[in-house]
Design an enzyme around this catalytic site. Structure first.
Site, PDB file in Angstrom:
ATOM      1  N   SER A  96     -11.664   2.668  17.628  1.00  0.00           N
ATOM      2  CA  SER A  96     -11.323   3.248  16.331  1.00  0.00           C
ATOM      3  C   SER A  96     -10.473   4.521  16.475  1.00  0.00           C
ATOM      4  O   SER A  96      -9.434   4.496  17.114  1.00  0.00           O
ATOM      5  CB  SER A  96     -12.611   3.499  15.552  1.00  0.00           C
ATOM      6  OG  SER A  96     -12.342   3.743  14.210  1.00  0.00           O
ATOM      7  N   ASP A 238      -5.350   5.066  12.305  1.00  0.00           N
ATOM      8  CA  ASP A 238      -6.031   5.177  13.594  1.00  0.00           C
ATOM      9  C   ASP A 238      -5.878   3.834  14.318  1.00  0.00           C
ATOM     10  O   ASP A 238      -5.122   2.970  13.862  1.00  0.00           O
ATOM     11  CB  ASP A 238      -7.508   5.586  13.400  1.00  0.00           C
ATOM     12  CG  ASP A 238      -8.327   4.522  12.712  1.00  0.00           C
ATOM     13  OD1 ASP A 238      -7.738   3.705  11.975  1.00  0.00           O
ATOM     14  OD2 ASP A 238      -9.555   4.482  12.906  1.00  0.00           O
ATOM     15  N   ASP A 240      -7.708   1.171  14.741  1.00  0.00           N
ATOM     16  CA  ASP A 240      -8.116  -0.109  14.143  1.00  0.00           C
ATOM     17  C   ASP A 240      -7.803  -0.184  12.653  1.00  0.00           C
ATOM     18  O   ASP A 240      -8.268  -1.098  11.962  1.00  0.00           O
ATOM     19  CB  ASP A 240      -9.596  -0.416  14.420  1.00  0.00           C
ATOM     20  CG  ASP A 240     -10.539   0.532  13.689  1.00  0.00           C
ATOM     21  OD1 ASP A 240     -10.126   1.668  13.381  1.00  0.00           O
ATOM     22  OD2 ASP A 240     -11.699   0.138  13.431  1.00  0.00           O
ATOM     23  N   ASP A 242      -8.603   1.236   9.879  1.00  0.00           N
ATOM     24  CA  ASP A 242      -9.451   1.391   8.702  1.00  0.00           C
ATOM     25  C   ASP A 242      -9.187   2.736   8.022  1.00  0.00           C
ATOM     26  O   ASP A 242      -9.705   3.008   6.951  1.00  0.00           O
ATOM     27  CB  ASP A 242     -10.947   1.195   9.021  1.00  0.00           C
ATOM     28  CG  ASP A 242     -11.463   2.108  10.106  1.00  0.00           C
ATOM     29  OD1 ASP A 242     -10.659   2.830  10.711  1.00  0.00           O
ATOM     30  OD2 ASP A 242     -12.686   2.082  10.367  1.00  0.00           O
TER      31      ASP A 242
HETATM   32 MG    MG Z   1     -11.135   3.371  12.659  1.00  0.00          MG
END
Ligand code: MG
Length: 452
Positions: A96, A238, A240, A242
């Site tokens: 992440s 970031d 990933d 999200d």
């Molecule tokens: Mg993330």
């Protein structure tokens, strides 16, 4: 040093220093034994992911699960794919927003949400107990491939925004994917929305050119490129995807706290009114925006699962956290930096305005975030002290403690995964925020050395 941190909210560690293929495989088999059936597996671009991917497959197959390799895939894309197919769950291998040497697993339920805390606890209990029942030779699972998660996410996003309105504006946009999972989706989304796309760090090779956390201090290059190209807006994710943080057309990186405030304003003003959910320490700006439209704001503990779960329970129309993570339930109860891009461009197009003029309209506060070591610190004693000193309506112990102070507030929370205290001070201006933070630090100092 063993960096491995296992808690109901997740499992993470430094690659090779505690976080090994053995640990990953064991966790995957524990997860698979609780959710027998088809499990989707996606990953960000980190260099350790090939190694961990096979460990996840191995663990899942050993308990009879059918593992589906969806390829490089943002966390929200995998969450949506799990929700919209007959999969029994999903695993995302991603560190992440953490630095490149870190990695972690995110575990997804069949409805696309992360494991609820009680389910996370059950998983960890099983992992720690060991002796997970394994399948015999004729019950071992298999691996197959399905690369449709990203395409499905893209198509679904295009259904929840006004594509023609956005396309007509022909926005010039810089996208900084940090060479993470967003590299395979956000530039494509922007093209489908008729934008002129300037790709920055969109090579999905896992070599991160900046720290992956999208916060203003990490977005210097993006600011520069936005200014150079005279772009309408810059977006940063970031690893990933999200999270999403914005850079204005003037090249100013906007605080990560503003992403949710801006999207919330758009949804309440232009789409639909209803309850909004965010965590206890998200900026007052969001609360002011919600009140402007006469809607209800509900605060939860820190952590996206608490926010998603509450949103589902109360039928919220928008929600998220102050770290750039927005949850738009018309698509899914997942923090989704990619649908956030589409919503923000929809806002600019619908009102024919620049991002900085939208931002100027928001109530502005000054926020300081700080992390300090908490070795030997006694939180309960501190709690007793503030209860003595303050009126109960000025205190909130939903998660850590939030203390209302003149013209601002401070929030003190022991981290669930590290021996640190997280402090946030928000106030009308920087002077008061600084003064309030100093007061909190002095108070904490008195309770150091009194802990266990
Ligand atoms: Mg993330």
């Amino acid at each position: 040093m063993n960096s491995l941190m296992i808690s109901p909210s997740g499992v993470r560690g430094i690659v090779g220093k505690g976080l090994t293929p053995e640990v990953i495989s064991e966790l995957a088999s524990a997860f698979g034994s609780l959710r027998p059936g088809k499990i989707l597996v996606g990953y960000d671009t980190r260099t350790s992911n090939q190694m961990f991917k096979y460990a996840v497959f191995s663990g899942l197959l050993s308990v009879g699960c059918h593992a589906i390799d969806v390829g490089i895939c943002p966390t929200p894309s995998l969450q949506l794919m799990v929700k919209d197919t007959d999969a029994k769950g999903g695993i995302v291998i991603t560190g992440s927003h953490n630095p490149v040497e870190w990695n972690a697993l995110k575990f997804i339920r069949d409805d696309g949400l992360f494991l609820y805390p009680e389910e996370g606890e059950e998983l960890i209990r099983l992992y720690k107990r060991g002796n997970i029942p394994r399948a015999g030779w004729n019950k071992i699972g298999k691996v197959s491939f399905d690369d449709q998660a990203v395409a499905h996410h893209l198509q679904s996003i295009l259904r929840v925004v006004n594509v023609n309105e956005i396309r007509n504006k022909k926005f010039k946009v810089v996208i900084d994917a940090c060479n993470g999972a967003a590299s395979v989706i956000s530039p494509v989304l922007l093209e489908k929305l008729g934008c002129q796309v300037i790709r920055l760090n969109c090579k999905p090779d896992g070599i991160f050119p900046r720290p992956p956390e999208p916060v203003p201090e990490n977005l210097e290059e993006l600011s520069k490129v936005v200014k150079e190209h005279q772009a309408d807006i810059g977006f940063a994710h970031d690893a990933d995807a999200d999270r999403l943080v914005l850079v204005s057309e003037q090249g100013e990186p906007l605080s990560e706290e503003y992403t949710l405030a801006i999207v919330t304003r758009f949804v309440l003003k232009e789409k639909t009114k209803g309850p909004v959910v965010t965590n206890i320490c998200t900026s007052q700006t969001v609360e002011d925006v919600v009140k402007e439209f006469g809607c209800q704001i509900i605060r939860t503990k820190v952590g996206d699962i608490h926010v998603s779960r509450k949103m589902k329970d109360c039928g919220a129309v928008i929600g998220g956290e102050g770290n750039g993570g927005v949850i738009f339930p018309s698509l899914n109860y997942a923090r989704d930096g990619i649908v956030s891009i589409a919503l923000i461009l929809n806002y600019l197009a619908a009102e024919n305005r620049t991002i900085s003029s939208i931002c100027e309209e928001l109530p502005r506060y000054y926020m300081i975030k700080k992390k300090i070591e908490s070795q030997g610190f006694n939180f309960e004693l501190l709690k007793e002290e503030v209860i003595k000193r303050f009126e109960s309506e000025d205190l909130d112990f939903l998660d850590g403690m939030k203390i209302k102070l003149p013209k601002g507030w401070v929030h003190i929370r022991p981290s669930g995964t590290e021996p640190v205290l997280r402090l946030i001070s928000e106030a009308e201006n920087s002077e008061i925020a600084g003064k309030n933070l100093k007061w909190a630090l002095e108070l904490i100092e008195r309770f150091k050395g009194e802990g266990k």
